[in-house]
Design a protein around this motif. Structure first.
Motif, PDB file in Angstrom:
ATOM      1  N   HIS A   1      60.330  33.330  41.269  1.00 29.19           N
ATOM      2  CA  HIS A   1      61.561  32.845  41.873  1.00 29.19           C
ATOM      3  C   HIS A   1      62.124  31.707  41.021  1.00 29.19           C
ATOM      4  O   HIS A   1      61.497  31.269  40.052  1.00 29.19           O
ATOM      5  CB  HIS A   1      61.295  32.348  43.299  1.00 29.19           C
ATOM      6  CG  HIS A   1      60.716  33.408  44.179  1.00 29.19           C
ATOM      7  ND1 HIS A   1      61.467  34.448  44.684  1.00 29.19           N
ATOM      8  CD2 HIS A   1      59.460  33.595  44.640  1.00 29.19           C
ATOM      9  CE1 HIS A   1      60.699  35.227  45.419  1.00 29.19           C
ATOM     10  NE2 HIS A   1      59.473  34.734  45.409  1.00 29.19           N
TER      11      HIS A   1
ATOM     12  N   LYS B   1      62.429  28.510  41.577  1.00 31.77           N
ATOM     13  CA  LYS B   1      61.579  27.311  41.514  1.00 31.77           C
ATOM     14  C   LYS B   1      60.426  27.505  40.536  1.00 31.77           C
ATOM     15  O   LYS B   1      60.025  26.563  39.851  1.00 31.77           O
ATOM     16  CB  LYS B   1      61.045  26.966  42.903  1.00 31.77           C
ATOM     17  CG  LYS B   1      62.090  26.402  43.832  1.00 31.77           C
ATOM     18  CD  LYS B   1      61.488  26.033  45.166  1.00 31.77           C
ATOM     19  CE  LYS B   1      62.568  25.492  46.094  1.00 31.77           C
ATOM     20  NZ  LYS B   1      62.036  25.105  47.398  1.00 31.77           N
ATOM     21  N   THR B   2      59.920  28.710  40.457  1.00 33.05           N
ATOM     22  CA  THR B   2      58.844  29.001  39.515  1.00 33.05           C
ATOM     23  C   THR B   2      59.344  28.874  38.080  1.00 33.05           C
ATOM     24  O   THR B   2      58.641  28.340  37.217  1.00 33.05           O
ATOM     25  CB  THR B   2      58.285  30.416  39.743  1.00 33.05           C
ATOM     26  OG1 THR B   2      57.983  30.587  41.125  1.00 33.05           O
ATOM     27  CG2 THR B   2      57.055  30.671  38.914  1.00 33.05           C
TER      28      THR B   2
ATOM     29  N   TRP C   1      61.802  26.969  36.976  1.00 32.90           N
ATOM     30  CA  TRP C   1      61.993  25.552  36.667  1.00 32.90           C
ATOM     31  C   TRP C   1      60.660  24.833  36.494  1.00 32.90           C
ATOM     32  O   TRP C   1      60.519  23.974  35.602  1.00 32.90           O
ATOM     33  CB  TRP C   1      62.849  24.868  37.728  1.00 32.90           C
ATOM     34  CG  TRP C   1      64.292  25.223  37.560  1.00 32.90           C
ATOM     35  CD1 TRP C   1      65.028  26.040  38.358  1.00 32.90           C
ATOM     36  CD2 TRP C   1      65.163  24.804  36.506  1.00 32.90           C
ATOM     37  NE1 TRP C   1      66.305  26.153  37.868  1.00 32.90           N
ATOM     38  CE2 TRP C   1      66.420  25.399  36.736  1.00 32.90           C
ATOM     39  CE3 TRP C   1      65.007  23.988  35.396  1.00 32.90           C
ATOM     40  CZ2 TRP C   1      67.504  25.203  35.890  1.00 32.90           C
ATOM     41  CZ3 TRP C   1      66.092  23.788  34.551  1.00 32.90           C
ATOM     42  CH2 TRP C   1      67.318  24.379  34.805  1.00 32.90           C
ATOM     43  N   ALA C   2      59.683  25.177  37.315  1.00 32.09           N
ATOM     44  CA  ALA C   2      58.357  24.567  37.168  1.00 32.09           C
ATOM     45  C   ALA C   2      57.734  24.957  35.825  1.00 32.09           C
ATOM     46  O   ALA C   2      57.114  24.123  35.148  1.00 32.09           O
ATOM     47  CB  ALA C   2      57.449  24.997  38.320  1.00 32.09           C
TER      48      ALA C   2
END
Length: 98
Positions: A71, A73-74, A76-77
């Motif tokens: 996703h 967020k993944t 960006w992390a």
């Protein structure tokens, strides 16, 4: 999104990081053992950094073996992780020089 694109991108970035680190190594000026010994701090910092990046690569690989979907967020992390890893060649050169 499936994990294969993210894994391929991350593998490429880590390969570039290792390549940049090895480019910091230069051959000794002389042909004697003392000239080679003078390069020891740079070589030791390279080995330590290579192991460090290798550990991250291995853990990254195992993490995405169990991940089903990626996703936003993944992504960006992962970029956050790769940013900090991309500073390793700089710190390797700095440690080796000092």
């Amino acid at each position: 999104m499936k994990t294969s694109r993210l894994e391929a991108f991350s593998d490429g970035v880590m390969a570039i990081i290792i390549t940049i680190m090895v480019l910091e190594l230069s051959a000794p000026e002389g042909t004697d053992f003392q000239s080679l010994l003078a390069k020891a701090p740079v070589f030791i910092s390279y080995v330590a950094s290579f192991i460090y990046v290798g550990i991250y690569w291995n853990n990254h690989h195992h993490l995405f073996q169990i991940t089903q979907k990626v996703h936003g967020k993944t992504l960006w992390a992962n970029l956050h992780l790769l940013f900090w890893l991309s500073l390793i060649p700089f710190t390797t050169a700095w440690i080796g020089d000092n």
